[in-house]
Design a protein around this motif. Sequence first.
Motif, mmCIF file in Angstrom:
data_model
loop_
_atom_site.group_PDB
_atom_site.id
_atom_site.type_symbol
_atom_site.label_atom_id
_atom_site.label_comp_id
_atom_site.label_asym_id
_atom_site.label_seq_id
_atom_site.Cartn_x
_atom_site.Cartn_y
_atom_site.Cartn_z
ATOM 1 N N ARG A 26 -47.421 -9.542 10.628
ATOM 2 C CA ARG A 26 -48.094 -9.810 9.136
ATOM 3 C C ARG A 26 -48.853 -8.557 9.895
ATOM 4 N NH1 ARG A 26 -54.284 -9.739 9.076
ATOM 5 N NH2 ARG A 26 -54.211 -11.059 10.899
ATOM 6 N N PHE A 29 -55.065 -6.860 8.273
ATOM 7 C CA PHE A 29 -55.796 -6.520 6.881
ATOM 8 C C PHE A 29 -56.175 -5.531 6.472
ATOM 9 C CE2 PHE A 29 -55.922 -11.786 7.400
ATOM 10 C CZ PHE A 29 -55.521 -12.418 6.229
ATOM 11 N N ARG A 59 -46.248 -7.214 0.618
ATOM 12 C CA ARG A 59 -47.470 -7.124 0.022
ATOM 13 C C ARG A 59 -47.755 -8.696 -0.864
ATOM 14 N NH1 ARG A 59 -50.373 -1.355 -0.839
ATOM 15 N NH2 ARG A 59 -52.132 -1.816 -0.497
ATOM 16 N N ARG A 60 -48.161 -9.119 -0.019
ATOM 17 C CA ARG A 60 -48.357 -10.816 -0.458
ATOM 18 C C ARG A 60 -49.953 -11.059 -1.533
ATOM 19 N NH1 ARG A 60 -45.071 -14.482 3.436
ATOM 20 N NH2 ARG A 60 -43.927 -13.090 4.517
ATOM 21 N N LYS A 61 -50.432 -11.752 -2.497
ATOM 22 C CA LYS A 61 -51.324 -12.175 -3.298
ATOM 23 C C LYS A 61 -52.026 -12.687 -2.121
ATOM 24 C CE LYS A 61 -50.437 -10.490 -7.878
ATOM 25 N NZ LYS A 61 -50.148 -11.324 -9.268
ATOM 26 N N ARG A 62 -53.088 -13.197 -1.627
ATOM 27 C CA ARG A 62 -54.148 -13.866 -1.606
ATOM 28 C C ARG A 62 -53.712 -14.135 0.220
ATOM 29 N NH1 ARG A 62 -53.145 -15.725 -6.042
ATOM 30 N NH2 ARG A 62 -51.358 -17.016 -5.266
ATOM 31 N N ALA A 63 -51.978 -13.626 0.706
ATOM 32 C CA ALA A 63 -51.911 -13.894 1.859
ATOM 33 C C ALA A 63 -51.831 -12.718 2.518
ATOM 34 C CB ALA A 63 -50.370 -14.946 2.187
ATOM 35 N N GLY A 64 -51.433 -11.451 2.306
ATOM 36 C CA GLY A 64 -51.943 -10.269 3.165
ATOM 37 C C GLY A 64 -50.141 -9.675 3.148
ATOM 38 N N ARG A 187 -44.501 -22.771 -3.721
ATOM 39 C CA ARG A 187 -44.748 -23.213 -2.226
ATOM 40 C C ARG A 187 -44.038 -23.291 -1.233
ATOM 41 N NH1 ARG A 187 -46.677 -26.840 -6.180
ATOM 42 N NH2 ARG A 187 -45.834 -28.539 -5.941
ATOM 43 N N ARG A 190 -43.010 -19.701 -0.508
ATOM 44 C CA ARG A 190 -43.783 -18.680 0.450
ATOM 45 C C ARG A 190 -44.086 -17.254 -0.270
ATOM 46 N NH1 ARG A 190 -44.156 -20.087 6.810
ATOM 47 N NH2 ARG A 190 -43.880 -21.590 6.092
ATOM 48 N N ASP A 192 -45.043 -15.445 -4.899
ATOM 49 C CA ASP A 192 -45.951 -16.046 -5.952
ATOM 50 C C ASP A 192 -45.316 -16.907 -7.337
ATOM 51 O OD1 ASP A 192 -48.197 -14.279 -4.714
ATOM 52 O OD2 ASP A 192 -47.449 -12.984 -5.521
#
Length: 232
Positions: A26, A29, A59-64, A187, A190, A192
């Motif tokens: 990662r 943020f 870049r993943r929504k809500r994940a970073g 899910r 992992r 969207d």
Amino acid sequence: MKPLHQQIRDDIEQQIRSGALKPGDRIPFEHELMAQYGVSRMTVNKALTPLDEAGLIERRKRAGTFVRLPRLDSTVLDIPDIQHEITARGETYRFELLSYTIHKANSDEERELAGDGGKILVLTGLHFASAKPLAFERRLVNLDAVPEAETIDFTRQSPGHWLLGVVPWTHVENQISAMVAEAQTARHLRIDKGGACLVVDRRTWREKARVTTVKQIFDGSAYRLIARFDHG
């Protein structure tokens, strides 16, 4: 002196190319980068956007934001060994078994594989590359054709890797398609919901006996299939 957004971009790119940041790691943020460099969110976004466009980060929504996994290439005309492809690129491979059942064939798909009442092994699992899910797999194995599969511990190796090593196939049929990820697939991988996925439906034979039917759903951003033909 370089603009601040260029400095941030260069710093992150250098860490990726040197291996200090590895595939799947990662990136800090945005608010962490803002504090680290003393800049605005707009400046951070201006630094990250070219890295995303260059395929170095994801870049993943809500994940970073994460270092992007290398895209795996595979030939359509063969049966790829996902484990071998991943390890050959220097990445860590893992197969996670999600479900395992044995029963008599009772659906059209199962009877087409093993005949009416034939013994079927049904497996689902996830293939991982550098700790990131690459593909969800649902596999049916005809235990009348491959009885030894019932004794194998597939928590230790993927069924596809094992089958390629011990069961010589003589015929294969691949069907390639695309889909958008519904909630459960998203899910598992992992990604969207609605993300692009590549789907491989495969059937194999050993002489006249059907061996396996498998559906593999790949993260479309991390995998592609290539067809090569020789004109004799």
